[in-house]
Design an enzyme around this catalytic site. Sequence first.
Site, mmCIF file in Angstrom:
data_model
loop_
_atom_site.group_PDB
_atom_site.id
_atom_site.type_symbol
_atom_site.label_atom_id
_atom_site.label_comp_id
_atom_site.label_asym_id
_atom_site.label_seq_id
_atom_site.Cartn_x
_atom_site.Cartn_y
_atom_site.Cartn_z
ATOM 1 N N HIS B 227 0.801 -1.223 0.000
ATOM 2 C CA HIS B 227 0.000 0.000 0.000
ATOM 3 C C HIS B 227 0.835 1.276 0.000
ATOM 4 C CE1 HIS B 227 -3.786 1.832 -0.498
ATOM 5 N NE2 HIS B 227 -3.402 2.759 0.329
ATOM 6 N N TYR B 231 1.542 5.046 -2.652
ATOM 7 C CA TYR B 231 1.851 6.443 -2.325
ATOM 8 C C TYR B 231 3.223 6.839 -2.830
ATOM 9 C CZ TYR B 231 -2.500 6.450 -0.011
ATOM 10 O OH TYR B 231 -3.836 6.358 0.199
ATOM 11 N N HIS B 378 -10.077 0.306 -10.911
ATOM 12 C CA HIS B 378 -9.715 1.314 -9.905
ATOM 13 C C HIS B 378 -8.273 1.780 -10.068
ATOM 14 C CE1 HIS B 378 -8.704 3.171 -6.099
ATOM 15 N NE2 HIS B 378 -7.816 2.231 -5.879
ATOM 16 N N PHE B 379 -7.335 0.820 -10.112
ATOM 17 C CA PHE B 379 -5.946 1.315 -10.125
ATOM 18 C C PHE B 379 -5.493 1.754 -11.516
ATOM 19 C CE2 PHE B 379 -5.131 -3.374 -9.954
ATOM 20 C CZ PHE B 379 -4.451 -3.516 -11.152
ATOM 21 N N HIS B 380 -6.316 1.476 -12.528
ATOM 22 C CA HIS B 380 -5.996 2.094 -13.814
ATOM 23 C C HIS B 380 -6.431 3.560 -13.845
ATOM 24 C CE1 HIS B 380 -4.825 -1.888 -15.210
ATOM 25 N NE2 HIS B 380 -4.239 -1.268 -16.215
ATOM 26 N N ARG B 443 -10.685 -10.455 -11.762
ATOM 27 C CA ARG B 443 -9.493 -9.855 -12.359
ATOM 28 C C ARG B 443 -8.510 -10.975 -12.686
ATOM 29 N NH1 ARG B 443 -6.065 -7.157 -7.359
ATOM 30 N NH2 ARG B 443 -4.585 -6.718 -9.021
ATOM 31 N N ARG B 444 -7.450 -10.644 -13.391
ATOM 32 C CA ARG B 444 -6.341 -11.569 -13.651
ATOM 33 C C ARG B 444 -6.832 -12.899 -14.204
ATOM 34 N NH1 ARG B 444 -2.467 -10.913 -8.364
ATOM 35 N NH2 ARG B 444 -1.352 -9.151 -9.192
#
Lengths: 166, 554
Positions: B227, B231, B378-380, B443-444
Amino acid sequence: MHLHKYEKWWLVFGSATLVAFLIILGVGAFHNGTHPNQSKKTLDYERVEEFEPFDNPGVHKVEGKKWDYEVVLIASAFNYNPGAIELPLNAKVKFIATTKDVIHGFQVAGTNINMMLEPGYYSEYTTVVNKAGEYLIVCNEFCGTGHAFMYSSIKVVDANATDSSN
Amino acid sequence: MQQTAVTKFMKVDRKDANLAMANIYVAFVALLLGGLAGLLQVLVRSGQFNLPKGIGYYQVLTVHGVLLGLILTTFFIMGFQIAAVSRTAGPLTNTQRKIGWIGFWLMTIGTAAAAVMVLLNEATVLYTFYAPLKAHWIFYLGLTLVVVGSWLLCVPQIMKYAQWRKENKGQTSPLLTFMAVVNCLLWFVATLGVAVEVLFMLLPWSLGLIERVDVLLTRTLFWYFGHPLVYFWLLPAYMAWYVVVPKIIGGKIFSDALARLSFMLFLIFSFPVGIHHQLTEPGIDGFWKFVQVVLTFFVVVPSLMTAFSMFATFEMRGRELGGRGILGWFKKLPWNDCRFLVPFIGMLAFIPGGAGGLVNASYQMNQLVHNTVWVTGHFHLTVATAVVLTFFGVAFWLIPHLTGRTLTPQLNFLGNIVGILWGIGMLIMSAAMHIAGLLGAPRRSEYSEYGGATQAYDWVPYQIAQAVGGTILFIAIIIITYMVIKLAFFAPKGEEEFPVAEVAPGAEKTPAILENFKLWGVLLVALIIFAYTMPLIDIIQNSPAGTKGFNNLW
C-alpha cells in the site's frame, strides 16, 4: 499555520463524511455482524480430507446450529469439489472452504460471498441466500494455467415457485 | 514585487541530467513493452484473439504488471527526483552521483535478470508473486536488486538534502527537495517489508534452503509494502501538482506549509493500512482489519487538502487573468499547454479513482469487489491515469530540459493528443472494468465462458469495451514513444524551463515542525507498531504448518 476559511469548511465537510462512512461500516460489522471471512481455524493442507468437515464435501442440512445449511467445499488446481451446489431460497447457509494446494478464490459472482482460500486455513462465511437464481462460483485469485476454467455453480431454488408452476 | 528570490540553480547540472535521463530511458522502454503486453491482454480477454503458441496469458500479464507497476514507476520517479533535487538544492557531489549510478546499474541488471526468467516462463507469478506459487530464484534476486538499486538512488537525494540544511541553517529547505526526501523515506520504510519477505522467505525457499513458508505472513509483509507503494507512485505526481503545475499556469504555490503537511501525513498514514488488501482472508482478526480500515480513511485527508490547494491555485490564477463569475476563471487556464492539460486530466481521474478506493477499503463492501476486475479498473484510474499522465506531463518538459532541447509547438500538440486519447481510452476501459467487476467478473483471468454460465455471458460486452479502450491507450503509447525519442535526440536545441513555482507573496513562514523528521519518524513508527503488532503476533502464533512451493502450475 494559516488555513483559508473555505479550506476549513472543505476539510470539516470531507472528514465528517469519512466519519459517517466509518460509523455505517462499524455498526454493520460490530452490531449486525457482517464481518467478512475472519476464520482462524487451521488444518494441514496436505491432508485436508482428514479434517472435519472436509471429509465430506457437499451441501448438508444441519440441526441445532445458528444456520440451516453447511456448504463444505474443497478447492484445488483447477477445480472445486463439489462442482455444483443447490440451496433452498432464504436458507441461512454457512460456507466452509479450504484449498489443497495454492491460494484460490471463492467468489459467488455478483454477491457478497467472496473469500480467499489459503493453504492451512479454513475460510468461513455465513449468509442468507435470499435471491433465487443460478450463480457462478469463480476462482478470483491467480492459481495457474487453468485459473479461468476453475468454476462451480450455486442454484438457489424457490420451492414455492416450482410448486405453483406445476 | 519585492525581492525576487534569486534561485541559484535554474538548471539541472549536466552530469546529474545524464543520471536522470538514464532512468527515464529505461522507464519509457518499460512503458512501450508493458503497454504492448497490456494490449495483448485486453485483446485476448475480448474472446476475439489468441496468443501465438508458446506464450501464455499469465506470462504476458506478469510482464505487464512488473514492467508498468514496478519498473516504469520506480525508474521514472528516481529520474524525476534526482533532477528535482539537483535543480532546487544544487548539483550532486561526485560521490553522491556515483552512488546514484551504482543504484541505476543494479536496478537495470535486476530488471534484466527478472525479465529473462519471465520470458523463459520460469516466473509466471504476476507482479505480486504470491506464495505458494514459486518462481525461479533469479526472479526474486532480480527484484531484490531493483529494490537495493532504488535505495542507492535515494541515498544521494537524502545526502544532498542534509548538506543543504547544514549549509543553510535555519532556512526552509527547497520544497521539491523536501518532497523527494519524504518519498525516499517512505520508500525505505515500505520496502523493508518486501525485503524481509524476499530475503528471509521467498529467496531461500526458491533456492531450496528452506522447504516451507508461512503463506499468510508473506502476504501480510507484501501488503505492508504494497500500500505505501501506491503512495510512492503518487507523491511524485503530487510534487508536480504542488510545485510545477502552478508555475506552468503562471501562478504561485498556494501554501508551502500545507504542501509539507500533506506530505508528512502521507508518510505516516500510508503504512498502517496494508491489511485493507486482505479483508477477505482467513487468519486475521476482524477487529484489526477494521482498525486498518479506519486508518485507511485517514489517508484521504491529505488528498482532500491537495485537491483544495490545486483548485485554489487554478482559481487564483484564472481570476488574475481576468476570469469573472463562478466559473469564468476556469476558461482562462492554459488548456492548449500539454504540460498543464495532461496532468490536469490525471487530476480529474483521481476523483473517481479516490472514491472507488474508499469503496474497496470499506470492510464488508470489499466483499462485493475483492479480486474482481473492478479493482483493476480502480488502479488504472489512480496509478495508470492520475500518476502516469502526470509523469507524461513532466516528461514533456523534463526530457528536453535534461537533453538541452525544446518542446516545439508540434510536439506540444502531440502531447495534448496523448492526454486526450489516454483520457478517452481509460474512460472506456476503466468504466467497463468497474461495471463488469460489479457483475462479478474476476481480475487476472483470461477469456473464459465458464461452462456457458449466463453471468459470464453478460461480462463479454464489457470485455470487448476494454479491448477498445486498451487499443486507444496503446495508440497513445506509440505517440508518446515517438515524442520521447524526438525530445531526447531530435528536437531543436535550446533551453526548456524546469518550472518551479514560488510561494504566494504574503504567505506565512513555514513552521519548522514540518521539517522535524525525528518527530514525524516517531509518529510513523508508533502507528506501524500499533497497527501491525497484534495482527503479526496472531498470524505467527496461530499459523498452520508452512506450505511447499508450486512451480508446475503454469
